[in-house]
Motif scaffolding. Structure first.
Motif: not given
Lengths: 278, 343
Positions: B59-71
């Motif tokens: 889940f951490v990996m998914l979140a840092v991945g999405l963070n590139i797009v959203v964050g």
């Protein structure tokens, strides 16, 4: 990039910026109506005119934010009409905005680094692996960003978010960011707006130092004192039309300019209260 | 304007918080986080807790991945689970139907993720962000429904018998070995995303998030860079998908519902958009908390929801918001003076 035609041959002989019969219509409103002017290396050119005369619209056409409905914009002989703003920036045309457009949440240094984006030599793999090339380009960018912040005379904290700086300082950061692009031509949209007297004097000095770098300056400005002191040439717009083009002396005496600023008695404009009396 | 956060003044702006953040430099923090992850099985190594920990790491990996797009880039993506699904399905099909090892599927998954990123991002990233959110939401559903209807993906029953992870002849399929392998891979993914975020490209993403027009005026081709952010997010999601398949050994369309996309986005927002430590914390919070609340039985998700609301009320910026701060060496005042007087 779409619209950018490489036309070699006309290099350096012609003007740096050549605006030819520029038109911009918004529906029925002619925001810019047949504007032509040119700027040469080392020029300091001011575009003045009453509010709503189409000055900022013309800037937005030149820098690609609006697509002109007619006419041409040439930079060093290359037709850039309707090109992407980033493609125009790549031609060495940099700008500031009328209402400060800093990256408020980012550090002051990062704001200035934005100007270096096109010149920084690193790719995603350099960044992932922190290669020597990455470190070198980051170090150079920081040095250069500090250099431009020194150049504009920033006193505030460079490591904190840009929005924390006082207004006058933010204006300096925006100019530093535009300079970091290494422009041949710098368009400044009301750089003196909101500055106090002392800051205006410093701005005057800064504009002269920028010009000394060999960068041509085109500014939109309402502060007539500043305009008259710094400009080599002045273009006057009213209702999207160019009504005068000449040295400060010539423009000052031009009857059409006086009329535009002071108005004719038989015509009452809606924005009468905003007519400056100076 | 991209999807902008409303900045309310929070405790993150106080000098005390700034000092604290500097003390806990991201690098040191990363080592602490890694140490916690590596030591966790020594506290409890039951199969159940190992599975919870592995899921949290993924889940951490998914979140840092999405963070590139959203964050970083400020693009609201409501269908991130689609990339996760593409990774899981591509590697799952290759591993079961064609007998590839999971490692061998990595290049194919990367290619598929990039392709999917281009296909969905290409036309939609020209849109302003609200439209993008809707289109990504649709894309997430399209991928799930496609998987539900194709024969090669096993239809509604999905794919089963996905082999465990094996790297260079080393069998890592036991829960403990798999957990450690996942922790190492996820740690690299976190560091990689953070490094991208601090590079020329990562800065350009933030410029776009802050002010797209100003970024464009600085010569940043905003469309290309948004696409790059989207592709990077797709790659992170796709790689996490491989590990997800390896962990569960079976995947089905039910594994990739909108709830996943929503939970990953929740982890990013809750942790603090654009902040690596925040997003990691948010991901652990969102994935582990429901398990810790098992005692609350039927009220589990109710309590979870209330806790989320409480967090967002008291920390609207997220648990660990990102903040712009750079160490600047003390500058000699005479340098500035000299420049200011130069005519």
């Amino acid at each position: 990039m779409a619209g950018v035609a490489d036309a070699p041959g006309t290099l350096s002989a012609g003007p740096l910026l050549d605006v030819q019969d520029l038109h911009l219509d918004f529906g029925g409103i002619k925001a810019v109506d047949g504007l032509s002017f040119s700027a040469h290396d080392g020029d300091i050119l001011s575009v003045i005119g009453p509010n709503g005369a189409g000055k900022t619209s013309a800037f937005n056409c030149i820098t690609g934010f609006y697509k002109p409905t007619g006419g041409k914009v040439l930079v060093e002989g290359n037709d850039i009409t309707g090109a992407r703003p980033s493609a125009i920036a790549a031609r060495g045309v940099s700008r500031t905005f009328q209402n400060l457009r800093l990256f408020g949440e980012l550090t002051v240094l990062d704001n200035v680094r934005a100007g270096m984006h096109m010149r920084m030599k690193q790719n995603a793999f350099d960044a992932l692996l922190h290669t020597p090339r990455f470190r070198r380009s980051e170090r150079q960018a920081t040095e250069e960003a500090n250099h431009w912040l020194d150049f504009v005379g920033l006193r505030g904290d460079r490591g904190g978010p840009a929005r924390n700086l006082p207004y006058g300082e933010q204006r300096r950061v925006e100019i530093a960011r535009a300079l970091a692009l290494g422009p041949r031509l710098l368009l400044l949209d009301e750089p003196a707006a909101g500055l106090n007297h002392g800051e205006k004097l410093e701005l005057l000095d800064l504009l002269r130092r920028i010009s000394a770098l060999g960068t041509a300056l085109v500014l939109i400005e309402h502060d007539m004192g500043l305009v008259m002191q710094v400009s080599r040439r002045i273009v006057v717009l009213n209702f999207g039309k160019q009504i005068a083009d000449g040295t400060p002396e010539e423009v000052r005496r031009n009857p059409a300019v006086l009329e535009a600023y002071l108005g004719k008695d038989e015509e009452s404009h809606a924005d009468e209260t905003e007519v400056p009396h100076d | 304007m991209t999807w902008n956060r409303k900045k309310a003044p929070t405790s993150a702006d106080t000098p005390r918080a700034r000092v604290l953040n500097r003390l806990l430099g991201e690098r040191r923090l990363g080592w602490i986080g890694l140490a916690v992850a590596l030591l966790a099985p020594f506290v409890d190594a039951s199969n159940y807790s190992l599975s919870v920990l592995t899921s949290a790491a993924l889940f951490v990996m998914l979140a840092v991945g999405l963070n590139i797009v959203v964050g970083y880039c400020g693009l609201l993506d409501l269908g991130y689970a689609a990339f996760f699904a593409i990774g899981a399905y591509v590697s799952g099909v290759l591993a079961t139907t064609y007998g590839w090892s999971l490692l061998a599927t990595v290049p194919v998954v990367l290619a598929a993720a990039v392709l999917a990123g281009v296909i969905i991002g290409g036309p939609t990233l020209r849109l302003r962000s609200d439209y993008l959110a809707i289109v990504t939401l649709g894309f997430g559903e399209i991928i799930r429904i496609t998987a539900n209807n194709l024969d090669i993906t096993g239809g509604p029953s999905g794919i089963y018998g996905i082999p465990g992870l094996e790297l260079f002849g080393l069998d890592l399929s036991s829960p403990v070995a798999f957990y450690y392998a996942v922790v190492v891979i996820v740690a690299l993914a976190v560091v990689g995303a953070a490094r991208l975020g601090r590079s020329r490209m990562g800065r350009a993403w933030r410029f776009i998030r802050e002010d797209e027009d100003a970024a464009e005026a600085m010569g940043i081709h905003t469309y290309k860079l948004k696409l790059a952010a989207y592709i990077a997010g797709a790659v992170w999601g796709g790689l996490a998908g491989i590990l997800f398949g390896a962990q569960l050994s079976a995947i089905s369309p039910q594994s990739f519902t909108f709830l996943w996309s929503a939970l990953i986005l929740l982890a990013v927002v809750l942790g603090g958009m654009g902040s690596t430590p925040g997003v990691v914390l948010g991901a652990v919070f969102v994935s582990v908390l429901p398990e810790l609340l098992r005692d609350a039985a039927d009220y589990r998700f109710f309590v979870f929801g209330v806790l989320l609301i409480v967090v967002m009320i008291f920390r609207p910026q997220g648990l660990w918001p990102s903040q712009a701060s750079e160490r600047t060496p003390a500058r000699r005042p005479e340098v500035q003076k000299e420049d200011a007087w130069q005519a």
